[in-house]
Write an enzyme that holds these catalytic residues in place. Structure first.
Site, PDB file in Angstrom:
ATOM      1  N   GLU A 182      68.714  59.680  35.421  1.00 42.06           N
ATOM      2  CA  GLU A 182      68.000  58.653  34.659  1.00 42.06           C
ATOM      3  C   GLU A 182      67.232  57.800  35.659  1.00 42.06           C
ATOM      4  O   GLU A 182      67.606  57.725  36.823  1.00 42.06           O
ATOM      5  CB  GLU A 182      68.992  57.764  33.907  1.00 42.06           C
ATOM      6  CG  GLU A 182      69.654  56.659  34.753  1.00 42.06           C
ATOM      7  CD  GLU A 182      70.582  57.149  35.858  1.00 42.06           C
ATOM      8  OE1 GLU A 182      71.010  58.315  35.795  1.00 42.06           O
ATOM      9  OE2 GLU A 182      70.886  56.359  36.785  1.00 42.06           O
TER      10      GLU A 182
ATOM     11  N   LYS B  73      69.058  53.559  47.787  1.00 46.49           N
ATOM     12  CA  LYS B  73      69.441  54.573  46.785  1.00 46.49           C
ATOM     13  C   LYS B  73      69.634  55.976  47.364  1.00 46.49           C
ATOM     14  O   LYS B  73      70.418  56.761  46.859  1.00 46.49           O
ATOM     15  CB  LYS B  73      68.415  54.596  45.655  1.00 46.49           C
ATOM     16  CG  LYS B  73      68.547  53.372  44.750  1.00 46.49           C
ATOM     17  CD  LYS B  73      67.747  53.534  43.486  1.00 46.49           C
ATOM     18  CE  LYS B  73      68.080  52.445  42.487  1.00 46.49           C
ATOM     19  NZ  LYS B  73      67.507  51.128  42.882  1.00 46.49           N
TER      20      LYS B  73
ATOM     21  N   SER C 145      68.077  45.289  50.343  1.00 39.53           N
ATOM     22  CA  SER C 145      68.299  46.607  49.732  1.00 39.53           C
ATOM     23  C   SER C 145      67.069  47.506  49.743  1.00 39.53           C
ATOM     24  O   SER C 145      67.192  48.723  49.712  1.00 39.53           O
ATOM     25  CB  SER C 145      68.822  46.444  48.304  1.00 39.53           C
ATOM     26  OG  SER C 145      67.972  45.599  47.549  1.00 39.53           O
TER      27      SER C 145
HETATM   28  C1  LIG Z   1      67.724  49.911  42.265  1.00 40.59           C
HETATM   29  C2  LIG Z   1      67.649  48.813  43.219  1.00 40.59           C
HETATM   30  C3  LIG Z   1      68.552  47.721  43.189  1.00 40.59           C
HETATM   31  C4  LIG Z   1      69.561  47.531  42.111  1.00 40.59           C
HETATM   32  O1  LIG Z   1      70.498  48.549  41.956  1.00 40.59           O
HETATM   33  P1  LIG Z   1      72.012  48.382  42.399  1.00 40.59           P
HETATM   34  O2  LIG Z   1      72.654  49.620  41.900  1.00 40.59           O
HETATM   35  O3  LIG Z   1      72.551  47.150  41.736  1.00 40.59           O
HETATM   36  O4  LIG Z   1      72.024  48.268  43.857  1.00 40.59           O
HETATM   37  C5  LIG Z   1      68.459  46.759  44.173  1.00 40.59           C
HETATM   38  N1  LIG Z   1      67.530  46.833  45.152  1.00 40.59           N
HETATM   39  C6  LIG Z   1      66.643  47.848  45.204  1.00 40.59           C
HETATM   40  C7  LIG Z   1      65.635  47.855  46.306  1.00 40.59           C
HETATM   41  C8  LIG Z   1      66.675  48.870  44.259  1.00 40.59           C
HETATM   42  O5  LIG Z   1      65.778  49.871  44.332  1.00 40.59           O
END
Ligand SMILES: *Cc1c(COP(=O)(O)O)cnc(C)c1O
Length: 417
Positions: free
Chosen positions: A129, A107, A396
């Site tokens: 948000e 993020k 992610s």
């Molecule tokens: C917020 C988040 C997501 C999901 O958000 P996307 O906008 O779909 O990427 C996925 N993995 C992690 C670790 C997150 O913090």
């Protein structure tokens, strides 16, 4: 096997050309657009103009990439998970390590980009948000670094569930504003942030958290995250001399998925897979699989697939991972699905939990529950493939934030969640 990912000229790794741009109205095929209150049309247009102007300015990228390198810790490694690959038995699995970024998830790539844009536009205050608090923390982090005032809108229900992140945002100097409307969760927090922005846009920039929302946000967020896929593409070529056969990412709103998948879009040999949260199973109705089970409709300023009940009301969603618990999805993913470029997959809560434990035990990496959905589906796909093929999975985020949830589900703590 251990090729390094140190680049002598860091910036030269990134391609700044905007590919597959939406039309002037922000449409990706029939999806996307800008469905917003009359009073927000002007501020959205100003952001769009500022974005294109910044994107064409070398100085903007020089500062952005400098921060990505020295503050965020990019390039993140691409790791060949050999033991995990053997566990699944099939293709070689490579993990893009977004879990190793500052704040522990992808993020921050986006909040750095939008934060720079806010400063460039002379805004002194940013708002955002947040659902689980991850985007709130990434925004508050950047606001602290840039010395900006920061208000985060968060459903009261989510605040109760995610107290450590609420406190973290406060420590970073942000105000966390509770939202009581609707179900007091993420979609209500977006509505409240938009409402505040109408009244404050003169001095305030809205840092939107995923590749959704009204134009130009889906484009902005995608562009700020393409560093993920561009690095991964260069790294896999360097390490293996070839492209992956499959690239896999989980989908909440779609920001990490667009970030990983977009740079492979024109590589016809690479299958692109988006993994949604199937919760208790898609057939139970308790899930967050907007692409698989949604209908076209308008939510938060864009036309996309969303989960509605029989009366057309936006449905409550369920996922073990708060970051995937969103009833809509980015419009470009809806477009890529309809166009046939995107393949859809899903993982249940239980499958994600199992994948989290498997990666942890086989590689010593504790992934976020969101990312564990991509691991579960990616592993399932890898199993059907040969050992000389490659599956690239976006890790992610890291799992620290999820330990309480995981321990409760494993029965290691009192209080079954
Ligand atoms: C917020 C988040 C997501 C999901 O958000 P996307 O906008 O779909 O990427 C996925 N993995 C992690 C670790 C997150 O913090």
């Amino acid at each position: 096997m251990s090729a390094s990912c140190q680049y002598t000229d860091f910036a030269s790794m990134y391609d700044l050309e905007i590919k597959h741009a939406p039309d002037a109205g922000g449409h990706f095929g029939r999806f996307g657009g800008r469905f917003a209150a009359e009073t927000l049309m002007q501020p959205l247009k100003e952001i769009e103009e500022a974005f294109f102007e910044a994107w064409n300015d070398d100085a903007f990228h020089a500062e952005r990439l400098q921060l990505l390198e020295n503050y965020v810790g990019r390039a993140t490694p691409l790791y060949h998970a050999e033991r995990l690959s053997r566990e699944f038995g099939g293709a070689q699995i490579y993990l893009k390590r977004e879990d190793l970024t500052h704040t522990g998830a992808h993020k921050i790539n986006n909040t750095i980009g939008q934060g720079l844009l806010a400063r460039r536009m002379g805004k002194k205050r940013v708002i955002a948000e947040t659902g689980a608090g991850q985007h709130g923390v990434a925004t508050a982090t950047v606001a602290a670094m840039f010395g900006m005032e920061c208000d985060i809108y968060m459903g009261r229900e989510d605040m109760a569930r995610q107290m450590p992140n609420v406190l973290r945002m406060r420590l970073l100097g942000a105000n966390v504003i509770p939202v009581d409307s609707g179900t007091a969760t993420l979609k209500d927090a977006v509505n409240e942030a938009l409402r505040n922005w109408v009244a404050s846009c003169e001095n305030t920039f809205y840092i939107f958290g995923t590749a959704a929302g009204p134009h130009p946000y889906p484009l902005l967020v995608r562009q700020f995250h393409t560093v993920i896929g561009q690095e991964a593409r260069a790294q896999i070529l360097k390490q293996t001399g070839r492209l992956p056969d499959v690239a896999v990412a989980c989908v909440g709103g779609g920001s990490n998925a667009m970030g990983l998948l977009h740079p492979f879009r024109d590589d016809a040999s690479v299958r692109l897979v988006a993994v949604e949260a199937a919760g208790y199973g898609i057939s139970t109705g308790k899930h967050a699989a907007s692409l698989a089970a949604g209908k076209a409709g308008i939510l938060h300023g864009n036309l996309t697939f969303l989960l509605e009940d029989e009366e057309g009301q936006v449905m409550g969603t369920h996922s073990i991972s708060a970051g995937l618990d969103y009833p809509g999805v980015g419009p470009e993913l809806a477009f890529m699905l309809e166009e046939g470029r995107l393949q859809l997959d899903a993982a249940t809560d239980d499958e994600a939990l199992e994948a989290l434990q498997l990666l942890t035990r086989s590689e010593g990496i504790i992934p976020a529950l969101e990312s564990s959905h991509a691991l579960a589906a990616g592993g399932r796909i890898a199993k059907t493939m040969d050992a000389d093929q490659i599956v690239l999975i976006n890790l992610s985020g890291r799992g620290d934030k999820d330990m309480d949830t995981v321990f409760k589900h494993l029965g290691w703590l009192e209080n079954e969640s």
